[in-house]
Design an enzyme around this catalytic site. Structure first.
Site, PDB file in Angstrom:
ATOM      1  CB  CYS A   1      26.170  43.654  28.554  1.00 34.12           C
ATOM      2  SG  CYS A   1      24.643  43.865  29.500  1.00 34.12           S
TER       3      CYS A   1
ATOM      4  CE  LYS B   1      23.619  39.642  26.114  1.00 31.71           C
ATOM      5  NZ  LYS B   1      22.599  40.577  25.585  1.00 31.71           N
TER       6      LYS B   1
ATOM      7  CG  ASP C   1      10.991  40.376  21.000  1.00 30.07           C
ATOM      8  OD1 ASP C   1      11.323  41.576  20.974  1.00 30.07           O
ATOM      9  OD2 ASP C   1      10.116  39.889  20.256  1.00 30.07           O
TER      10      ASP C   1
ATOM     11  CG  ASP D   1      20.464  41.244  31.762  1.00 26.32           C
ATOM     12  OD1 ASP D   1      21.668  41.029  32.028  1.00 26.32           O
ATOM     13  OD2 ASP D   1      20.072  41.632  30.659  1.00 26.32           O
TER      14      ASP D   1
ATOM     15  N   GLY E   1      14.798  36.835  46.274  1.00 28.52           N
ATOM     16  CA  GLY E   1      15.890  36.557  45.361  1.00 28.52           C
ATOM     17  C   GLY E   1      16.601  35.268  45.709  1.00 28.52           C
ATOM     18  CG  HIS E   2      19.048  31.593  44.506  1.00 28.53           C
ATOM     19  ND1 HIS E   2      18.746  30.743  45.546  1.00 28.53           N
ATOM     20  CD2 HIS E   2      20.066  31.013  43.823  1.00 28.53           C
ATOM     21  CE1 HIS E   2      19.548  29.683  45.481  1.00 28.53           C
ATOM     22  NE2 HIS E   2      20.357  29.826  44.442  1.00 28.53           N
ATOM     23  CB  SER E   3      22.600  34.825  47.510  1.00 25.95           C
ATOM     24  OG  SER E   3      22.304  34.106  48.699  1.00 25.95           O
TER      25      SER E   3
ATOM     26  CG  ASP F   1      17.358  46.412  26.156  1.00 28.73           C
ATOM     27  OD1 ASP F   1      17.315  45.416  25.426  1.00 28.73           O
ATOM     28  OD2 ASP F   1      17.534  46.338  27.389  1.00 28.73           O
TER      29      ASP F   1
END
Length: 354
Positions: free
Chosen positions: A22, A25, A54, A72, A143-145, A231
C-alpha cells in the site's frame, strides 16, 4: 530474510517493483486533485461512493439488502509468492469488513511479466489469495490478467450488508473511544525486507499481522455498538483517522504510548528504513495535527507509516471499549488496544499526546 530460503531463490519479488504494498498508493492529496474532476452522477440507490472517502462503495438493492464493492491491488510486499498472495487478498477483503459487511465472492486482479510465467510464481500468488478466500468463506469466481514488467496482485471483492447497518467512517461521536485492532509498522518492515535489513522476527510478525483477516474485529465491533470504523492502510494511522474525523465533523486525540507497534520497528526506523509513502503521509497530515512536545520525529513517522492489510480503527462508545478489546484479545487480534478518543472540535483536527 535469506533469499536462499525462498522457493525460487534466484527471483525476489520485491526487487521487481519500485515500491511495496500500500506504500504504492497515491497520496490523499494527490487523489483529491484527480477525483475533483469526476462528473457527479445522481442515483438514490448509491449509498456510499468515492465522495465519502469510505473503504468501499455501497449500492442498495432493496429495503433489506445492499451490495458492498471494493477493488484493491498492489506490488509485491514480500519475496515469498504464496505470502504475497495471502497478504494482498487479506488486504482487499478488509474493506468489506470495515463497512460492517459480509464478503460474498471475489475476482482476481493480476499483472505479471510473461517472461516469468514458467517459474511457477504466479501460481503461488494465486494459490495464496485462494487460501485466504477459503478462510473468509468466499469463492474466487474469475478475474483479469495482463502482461506487466512489474507484478501486481489483488482482488475485487463483493459483499452484502443491510442498508441500515452500514458501518461508515462518518459515524464517530464525541466521547467515543478509538480502538485499533492491529499493531502498526508494516510499511517500515517491508521496506527493510526490500533492502535486506529485516530480521526474521520482524518478517514473521509483519506477515502474521498482514494475513490475519479482520472478520473477527468486524463482527465484534457490530456486537458492541460501534459508531464508525475504517481500516488502516496506505495513508497510515493518522491519515485514516483524519478521514474519520473529517467525515464525522469531530476532532480526535491519540496517545502515542498506547499505540501497539510490531517487533523490531523502532530499530528499523533508526536505521532509516522508511517508505516514501510514509514520508508523504506525514507531510500530508502536518496541517491537521497538533503534536505534543514529547512526540519524537520517529513516532511522527511511525504514526504515518503506510500500512498494508492493517487493522480496523473503530469508534465505539467509551463504556463498551474495554469489553471490545478484551474480546478481541481473546480471539485472533492480540494487539487490540484503546489508542485515543473522539473529541469536540474542528473537523479533522488530531491532537497527538506522548
Amino acid at each position: 530474510m535469506n533469499p536462499t530460503t525462498l522457493p525460487h531463490p534466484g527471483i525476489r519479488l520485491t526487487q521487481l517493483s519500485h515500491a511495496a504494498g500500500c506504500g504504492c498508493k497515491l497520496g490523499s492529496g494527490e487523489l483529491s486533485q484527480v477525483l475533483r474532476h469526476l462528473i457527479p452522477f445522481s442515483d438514490p440507490n448509491v449509498l456510499v461512493d468515492a465522495a465519502f472517502a469510505d473503504d468501499a462503495a455501497v449500492y442498495r438493492i432493496d429495503a433489506d439488502r445492499a451490495i458492498v464493492a471494493t477493488a484493491d491491488f498492489f506490488t509485491p510486499i514480500v519475496d515469498d509468492a504464496f505470502d504475497f498472495g495471502r497478504i494482498a487478498a487479506t488486504n482487499a477483503i478488509s474493506d468489506i469488513y470495515a463497512m460492517g459487511a459480509r464478503p460474498l465472492f471475489a475476482l482476481n486482479l493480476v499483472a505479471f511479466p510473461r517472461k516469468l510465467l514458467d517459474e511457477g510464481l504466479l501460481e503461488e500468488i494465486i494459490r495464496g489469495g485462494g487460501e485466504i478466500a477459503r478462510q473468509a468463506g468466499i469463492a474466487v469466481v474469475g478475474g483479469h490478467s495482463i502482461d506487466d514488467a512489474e507484478p501486481k496482485y489483488g482482488m475485487c471483492v463483493i459483499g452484502e450488508v443491510h442498508p441500515d447497518r452500514i458501518m461508515r467512517n462518518a459515524g464517530a461521536q464525541v466521547g467515543d473511544a478509538l480502538v485499533l485492532t492491529k499493531a502498526i509498522g508494516t510499511g517500515i518492515i517491508t521496506t527493510a525486507i526490500k533492502n535486506d535489513g529485516a530480521s526474521e522476527e520482524s518478517v514473521r510478525a509483519a506477515i502474521t499481522s498482514m494475513t490475519t483477516l479482520n472478520r473477527t474485529a468486524s463482527e465484534a465491533m457490530l456486537r458492541h455498538g460501534a459508531h464508525g470504523a475504517t481500516d488502516v492502510t496506505g495513508f497510515g494511522l493518522l491519515g485514516h483517522l483524519r478521514e474519520v474525523a473529517r467525515a464525522s465533523g469531530v476532532s480526535a486525540r491519540i496517545r502515542v504510548s498506547d499505540v501497539p507497534v510490531l517487533a523490531g520497528v523502532h530499530d528499523l526506523i533508526e536505521r532509516k528504513f522508511l517508505p516514501g509513502g510514509t514520508r508523504r503521509n506525514l507531510a500530508d497530515v502536518e496541517n491537521s495535527v497538533e503534536w505534543s512536545a514529547g512526540v519524537s520525529e520517529e513516532m511522527k513517522l511511525l504514526l504515518c507509516d503506510a500500512q498494508t492489510s492493517g487493522g480496523l480503527l473503530i469508534a465505539v462508545p467509551q463504556g463498551r471499549a474495554g469489553q471490545l478489546v478484551e474480546e478481541l484479545r481473546a480471539g485472533d487480534t492480540p494487539f487490540a488496544a484503546i489508542v485515543g478518543a473522539i473529541e469536540n472540535g474542528k473537523a479533522g483536527r488530531i491532537v497527538v499526546d506522548s
